[in-house]
Design an enzyme around this catalytic site. Structure first.
Site, PDB file in Angstrom:
ATOM      1  N   GLU A   1       0.851  -1.195   0.000  1.00 35.65           N
ATOM      2  CA  GLU A   1       0.000   0.000   0.000  1.00 35.65           C
ATOM      3  C   GLU A   1       0.882   1.240   0.000  1.00 35.65           C
ATOM      4  O   GLU A   1       1.958   1.229   0.618  1.00 35.65           O
ATOM      5  CB  GLU A   1      -0.916  -0.004   1.237  1.00 35.65           C
ATOM      6  CG  GLU A   1      -1.888  -1.177   1.217  1.00 35.65           C
ATOM      7  CD  GLU A   1      -2.803  -1.238   2.449  1.00 35.65           C
ATOM      8  OE1 GLU A   1      -2.734  -0.343   3.301  1.00 35.65           O
ATOM      9  OE2 GLU A   1      -3.596  -2.200   2.516  1.00 35.65           O
TER      10      GLU A   1
ATOM     11  N   HIS B   1      -7.721   1.530   1.681  1.00 32.28           N
ATOM     12  CA  HIS B   1      -7.672   1.053   3.074  1.00 32.28           C
ATOM     13  C   HIS B   1      -8.461   1.999   3.979  1.00 32.28           C
ATOM     14  O   HIS B   1      -7.921   2.533   4.968  1.00 32.28           O
ATOM     15  CB  HIS B   1      -6.228   0.886   3.548  1.00 32.28           C
ATOM     16  CG  HIS B   1      -6.101  -0.006   4.753  1.00 32.28           C
ATOM     17  ND1 HIS B   1      -4.991  -0.766   5.019  1.00 32.28           N
ATOM     18  CD2 HIS B   1      -6.962  -0.268   5.777  1.00 32.28           C
ATOM     19  CE1 HIS B   1      -5.161  -1.431   6.152  1.00 32.28           C
ATOM     20  NE2 HIS B   1      -6.367  -1.141   6.634  1.00 32.28           N
TER      21      HIS B   1
HETATM   22  N1  LIG Z   1     -10.061  -2.508   6.063  1.00 31.23           N
HETATM   23  C1  LIG Z   1      -9.991  -1.944   7.236  1.00 31.23           C
HETATM   24  O1  LIG Z   1      -9.875  -0.729   7.374  1.00 31.23           O
HETATM   25  C2  LIG Z   1     -10.041  -2.800   8.455  1.00 31.23           C
HETATM   26  C3  LIG Z   1      -9.580  -4.080   8.427  1.00 31.23           C
HETATM   27  N2  LIG Z   1      -9.638  -4.858   9.542  1.00 31.23           N
HETATM   28  C4  LIG Z   1      -9.135  -6.231   9.456  1.00 31.23           C
HETATM   29  O2  LIG Z   1     -10.199  -7.133   9.729  1.00 31.23           O
HETATM   30  C5  LIG Z   1      -9.705  -8.190  10.527  1.00 31.23           C
HETATM   31  C6  LIG Z   1     -10.827  -8.847  11.261  1.00 31.23           C
HETATM   32  O3  LIG Z   1     -11.331  -7.987  12.257  1.00 31.23           O
HETATM   33  P1  LIG Z   1     -12.282  -8.514  13.436  1.00 31.23           P
HETATM   34  O4  LIG Z   1     -13.505  -9.091  12.860  1.00 31.23           O
HETATM   35  O5  LIG Z   1     -12.408  -7.421  14.397  1.00 31.23           O
HETATM   36  O6  LIG Z   1     -11.359  -9.646  14.021  1.00 31.23           O
HETATM   37  P2  LIG Z   1     -11.806 -10.834  15.011  1.00 31.23           P
HETATM   38  O7  LIG Z   1     -10.549 -11.273  15.657  1.00 31.23           O
HETATM   39  O8  LIG Z   1     -12.941 -10.416  15.834  1.00 31.23           O
HETATM   40  O9  LIG Z   1     -12.303 -11.981  14.010  1.00 31.23           O
HETATM   41  C7  LIG Z   1     -11.462 -12.722  13.181  1.00 31.23           C
HETATM   42  C8  LIG Z   1     -12.082 -14.077  12.976  1.00 31.23           C
HETATM   43  O10 LIG Z   1     -11.301 -14.796  12.026  1.00 31.23           O
HETATM   44  C9  LIG Z   1     -11.235 -16.143  12.469  1.00 31.23           C
HETATM   45  N3  LIG Z   1     -10.105 -16.801  11.826  1.00 31.23           N
HETATM   46  C10 LIG Z   1      -8.801 -16.757  12.166  1.00 31.23           C
HETATM   47  N4  LIG Z   1      -8.083 -17.506  11.308  1.00 31.23           N
HETATM   48  C11 LIG Z   1      -8.939 -18.035  10.420  1.00 31.23           C
HETATM   49  C12 LIG Z   1      -8.805 -18.894   9.306  1.00 31.23           C
HETATM   50  N5  LIG Z   1      -7.612 -19.362   8.928  1.00 31.23           N
HETATM   51  N6  LIG Z   1      -9.921 -19.234   8.632  1.00 31.23           N
HETATM   52  C13 LIG Z   1     -11.142 -18.787   9.009  1.00 31.23           C
HETATM   53  N7  LIG Z   1     -11.338 -17.979  10.074  1.00 31.23           N
HETATM   54  C14 LIG Z   1     -10.243 -17.595  10.755  1.00 31.23           C
HETATM   55  C15 LIG Z   1     -11.130 -16.038  13.962  1.00 31.23           C
HETATM   56  O11 LIG Z   1     -11.465 -17.251  14.609  1.00 31.23           O
HETATM   57  C16 LIG Z   1     -12.122 -14.922  14.250  1.00 31.23           C
HETATM   58  O12 LIG Z   1     -13.428 -15.406  14.460  1.00 31.23           O
HETATM   59  C17 LIG Z   1      -8.674  -7.487  11.424  1.00 31.23           C
HETATM   60  O13 LIG Z   1      -7.733  -8.400  11.936  1.00 31.23           O
HETATM   61  C18 LIG Z   1      -8.049  -6.490  10.491  1.00 31.23           C
HETATM   62  O14 LIG Z   1      -6.935  -7.076   9.864  1.00 31.23           O
HETATM   63  C19 LIG Z   1     -10.193  -4.388  10.700  1.00 31.23           C
HETATM   64  C20 LIG Z   1     -10.679  -3.128  10.769  1.00 31.23           C
HETATM   65  C21 LIG Z   1     -10.597  -2.193   9.674  1.00 31.23           C
HETATM   66  O1  LIG Z   2      -7.452   3.002  10.128  1.00 33.30           O
HETATM   67  C1  LIG Z   2      -6.434   2.398   9.809  1.00 33.30           C
HETATM   68  O2  LIG Z   2      -5.375   2.937   9.552  1.00 33.30           O
HETATM   69  C2  LIG Z   2      -6.438   0.882   9.704  1.00 33.30           C
HETATM   70  C3  LIG Z   2      -7.747   0.227   9.909  1.00 33.30           C
HETATM   71  C4  LIG Z   2      -7.501  -1.229  10.009  1.00 33.30           C
HETATM   72  O3  LIG Z   2      -7.109  -1.854   9.071  1.00 33.30           O
HETATM   73  C5  LIG Z   2      -7.687  -1.898  11.297  1.00 33.30           C
HETATM   74  O4  LIG Z   2      -8.350  -1.324  12.182  1.00 33.30           O
HETATM   75  O5  LIG Z   2      -7.180  -3.013  11.449  1.00 33.30           O
END
Ligand SMILES: NC(=O)C1=CN([C@@H]2O[C@H](COP(=O)(O)OP(=O)(O)OC[C@H]3O[C@@H](n4cnc5c(N)ncnc54)[C@H](O)[C@@H]3O)[C@@H](O)[C@H]2O)C=CC1
Ligand SMILES: O=C(O)CCC(=O)C(=O)O
Length: 416
Positions: A269, A292
């Protein structure tokens, strides 16, 4: 081993990547006035130079806190990730130095779920291409390849905070929801957990990824997995750029195997808004590319600013490590009228008894003691009845396997 003596106003806080003003306000209200607040991340060399006198650092997803950075961070007490993901931080490098890392595990959950749902509808209707054509003066009025969400199957990979929130929102629109997770998860509404990734890929009309960046999720969607997806299905990735082999996705879209995609996160990125975004997905029809911003809403950023700054303040004032992602969690009561000693050490047998022996030899009276350990480190908090000056700090520093010692005075000033 860190052992210095500081007043709150001397505690240096570096906030990067445009962390929301709510964090600055919160820190100021708590008496932390030495704050540097920058709008961007820093390259490694600049960060290494800058971090040497920083006590608390706040970052988002772009700043890489690796071994080299921690090595230079001689005074660092704690890290705040103003986001959910913590894959940009070498958590082990922080742990072995006795540095807890905090994040905001829920504050942007809703923002990501809303974006993904909107994208699913847009892609099912072929809106990116139709909109693009209209901007160019074209008129693509057609129902071809345009579908309602109602009755379509949404396959969610990773049914955690975001995945399960998306599940609820999309069911209310008429999606049938299935999900795959490595852990057995309670289904929301009528959603159903499926037994394998393969089954989910074969059944879903829209596949959305919500897994963290782990060794087991790295490149989990590649050519073979895309080949299992239904013809003309849709892939959405707002998790991490390391989860999807982007070239395989580009090939499938170019070949018309998939009907569309929405991608918010990329293997590489741009470091800032001025840098060019390079991706094999650029220019492809029915593909939504976003920089992102899944969690980038004003609501989420304000909440994250408050949540993470509160965790840093609480750790600094009180020693509480609840919800740290790498550290033994200790929930501590307030300590009015008592001084608090914090001792972080390698988790090897005998340290606690040595601590107590040293305190007793120095005539230091213990009012309360809290201990929590993980596989690597131990965290002991000791409330004492009066200010023993540097005597307590010096005594605890001599304990073998000590990593860090801090004193929190009853009026919450800090020595770390
Ligand atoms: N695009 C963005 O701006 C954002 C991206 N994210 C990403 O989203 C991800 C997920 O966020 P949350 O839902 O809060 O995390 P979380 O930890 O609550 O949920 C992740 C889930 O994935 C499951 N998991 C782990 N490994 C796996 C696998 N190999 N196959 C299937 N399931 C698996 C876990 O058991 C868990 O239920 C974060 O780790 C982050 O990287 C989060 C916030 C913002
Ligand atoms: O807001 C950001 O810079 C990142 C968001 C994100 O990917 C996360 O919360 O994991």
């Amino acid at each position: 081993m860190a052992k210095t003596s500081l007043d709150k106003s001397k505690i240096k806080i570096l906030l990067l990547e445009g962390v929301h003003q709510s964090a600055v306000d919160n820190l100021l209200n708590a008496g932390y006035t030495n704050i540097e607040h920058l709008p961007t991340s820093l390259d490694e060399a600049t960060l290494i130079e800058k971090i040497s006198d920083v006590h608390f650092i706040g970052i988002r997803s772009r700043t890489q806190l690796n071994e080299r950075v921690f090595e230079a961070a001689e005074k660092l007490v704690a890290v705040g990730c103003f986001c959910i993901g913590t894959n940009q931080v070498d958590l082990d490098a922080a742990l072995v130095r006795g540095i807890p890392v905090f994040n905001a595990p829920f504050s942007n959950t809703r923002s990501v779920a809303e974006l993904v749902l909107a994208e699913a509808i847009m892609l099912l209707r072929g809106i990116p291409e139709k909109s693009h054509r209209a901007h160019q003066g074209g008129w693509l009025k057609s129902a071809k390849n345009s579908h309602e969400a109602r009755g379509k199957t949404l396959g969610i990979i990773g049914y955690g905070s975001i995945g399960s929130q998306l599940s609820v929102l999309s069911e209310s629109l008429g999606f049938d929801v299935i999900y795959y997770d490595v852990v057995t998860k309670l289904a929301m509404g009528n959603a159903r957990q499926v037994a394998s990734l393969e089954e989910l890929l074969a059944r879903a009309d829209v596949v959305s990824l919500h897994v963290p960046d782990l060794a087991s999720t790295r490149w989990m969607i590649g050519e073979a997995e895309i080949a299992l997806m239904k013809p003309d299905s849709i892939l959405i990735n707002a998790s991490r750029g390391s989860v999807v082999v982007i070239e395989a996705l580009a090939e499938a879209l170019e070949a018309g195997r998939l009907a569309g995609a929405a991608v918010d996160v990329f293997p590489v990125e741009p470091k800032g808004n001025e840098e060019e975004f390079v991706s094999p997905l650029r220019g492809l029809a029915n593909v939504i590319l976003t920089p992102h911003i899944g969690g980038s809403t004003l609501e989420a950023q304000e909440n994250i600013g408050i949540e993470v700054s509160e965790k840093l303040v609480t750790y600094s004032d009180n020693g509480t490590t609840v919800s740290s992602v790498n550290f033994p969690e200790v929930a501590l009561p307030a300590h009015p009228g008592k001084h608090r000693l914090l001792h972080i050490h390698d988790n090897v047998p005998g340290v606690l008894s040595e601590i107590n022996r040293v305190l007793s030899e120095n005539d230091i009276n213990i009012l309360g003691q809290y201990l929590q350990t993980n596989e690597r480190i131990g965290y002991v908090v000791i409330d004492v009845d009066k200010d023993y000056g540097t005597r307590a700090l010096d005594a605890l520093s001599q304990v073998s396997h000590t990593k860090r010692v801090r004193v929190l005075y009853s009026e919450s000033s800090f020595q770390g």
